[in-house]
Design an enzyme around this catalytic site. Structure first.
Site, mmCIF file in Angstrom:
data_model
loop_
_atom_site.group_PDB
_atom_site.id
_atom_site.type_symbol
_atom_site.label_atom_id
_atom_site.label_comp_id
_atom_site.label_asym_id
_atom_site.label_seq_id
_atom_site.Cartn_x
_atom_site.Cartn_y
_atom_site.Cartn_z
ATOM 1 N N ASP A 186 0.847 -1.189 0.000
ATOM 2 C CA ASP A 186 0.000 0.000 0.000
ATOM 3 C C ASP A 186 0.884 1.241 0.000
ATOM 4 O O ASP A 186 1.873 1.314 0.755
ATOM 5 C CB ASP A 186 -0.904 -0.005 1.231
ATOM 6 C CG ASP A 186 -1.919 1.119 1.201
ATOM 7 O OD1 ASP A 186 -2.898 1.006 0.450
ATOM 8 O OD2 ASP A 186 -1.730 2.109 1.932
ATOM 9 N N GLU A 230 -4.446 2.409 -4.704
ATOM 10 C CA GLU A 230 -3.005 2.513 -4.473
ATOM 11 C C GLU A 230 -2.421 1.230 -3.902
ATOM 12 O O GLU A 230 -1.314 1.225 -3.369
ATOM 13 C CB GLU A 230 -2.704 3.682 -3.522
ATOM 14 C CG GLU A 230 -3.191 3.503 -2.099
ATOM 15 C CD GLU A 230 -4.626 3.951 -1.875
ATOM 16 O OE1 GLU A 230 -4.976 4.224 -0.718
ATOM 17 O OE2 GLU A 230 -5.406 4.027 -2.856
#
Length: 316
Positions: A186, A230
């Site tokens: 992440d 993301e």
């Protein structure tokens, strides 16, 4: 594995390697006939039984299979049916080779999923032409199929590719009793990045991160995929906990090396990532879904501990 940065034209015009043929016949003399036809132009694998054919097809992933119909124990029709039911081998074109000339036999072969039907005795010129045609079609189909699995923004593999390959890699790890690593990645404080720099630069940042992640994997079989937003995932076949942690460390360093400014981050003045590491060992239980869930738990732990770090665990 083809590069995920390639366009369709690049894929179709890529330097050709020798095509891989699997010739299946219970009579070695028939195999030798076909071997002599294709030995100069192709890498030829051979199998003299249905069981051996299935094993070789899974291990070698040939571009084309020339399959005899009449074989003891498991005939060509059953072999073809099992090939088409297996996600690993279902896209390999099969050409049946048989002494039968009846129309119903040809119809049955095509109904089973074969792409062509060749009769014995073999005409070398004719069979060479047919094989060449089907190899060309296979190459074109592979190129188109490959592009379906590419994330348009980052040019790494997409979620669909990961969802299809995770069960395959899990099954291979179970069969071979080998470890399987999974990283969930992440980008830290990415919402804040978009707030500060805007979505256009946010997209560019994701492209930079994706290429940094790719730089960190060293083997062709290791796959980086965009999981969504993301988040990225990385599947690491035959990789134990130490190996997976080494990859995670390289990824973190590669992202830092890009020095992408991030004024909205609470841990660094440049872009960083958090990583959850999960590994299936040969004695692990559970399913591929459990491995994915464990990687997600480890990612949450890395983020809750301050981000810009990796947390890892082995699946029980």
């Amino acid at each position: 594995m083809l590069s995920v940065d390639a366009s369709l034209a690049d894929l179709l015009n890529a330097p050709a390697r020798k095509p891989r043929l699997l010739v299946v016949d219970d009579q070695p003399v028939n195999i030798q006939v076909l071997y002599r036809v294709f030995a100069d132009d192709c890498q030829v694998f051979m199998a003299t039984s249905g069981a051996q054919a299935l094993q070789t097809a899974r291990q070698e992933l040939p571009d084309l299979i020339l399959l005899d119909v009449m074989m003891p124990v498991m005939d060509g029709y059953e072999v073809c049916q099992q090939l088409k039911q297996d996600a690993v081998t279902r896209d390999i074109p099969v050409l049946f080779v048989t002494a039968h000339h009846e129309a119903q036999e040809e119809t049955r072969a095509l109904d089973m999923g074969a792409v062509d039907f060749i009769t014995k005795p073999i005409n070398p010129t004719g069979v060479r032409a047919r094989v060449r045609t089907h190899l060309t079609l296979k190459r074109q189909a592979d190129a188109l199929r490959h592009l379906v699995f590419i994330d348009a923004l980052t040019r790494v593999f997409n979620r669909r590719y990961f969802d299809e390959h995770l069960p395959e890699e899990w099954g291979r790890a179970v069969r071979t009793q080998s470890p399987l690593g999974l990283l969930m990645i992440d980008v830290d404080f990415f919402k804040q990045y978009n707030d500060v720099y805007g979505h256009q630069l946010g997209d560019e940042a994701l492209r930079v991160v994706s290429q940094a992640l790719k730089q960190a994997v060293l083997r062709p079989g290791d796959m980086v995929c965009r999981y969504g937003g993301e988040e990225f995932v990385c599947l690491l076949p035959n990789t134990d906990l130490d190996g997976a942690l080494q990859v995670a460390q390289r990824m973190a360093l590669e992202v830092i090396k890009q020095a992408v400014p991030h004024k909205g981050s609470q841990v660094s003045d440049t872009l960083t990532i958090s990583i959850g590491v999960a590994v299936r060992m040969p004695n692990s239980q559970g399913t591929e879904a459990d491995l994915l869930a464990l990687a997600d738990v480890q990612l949450y732990k890395a983020k809750s501990r301050g981000r810009a770090q990796a947390c890892a665990a082995v699946l029980d």
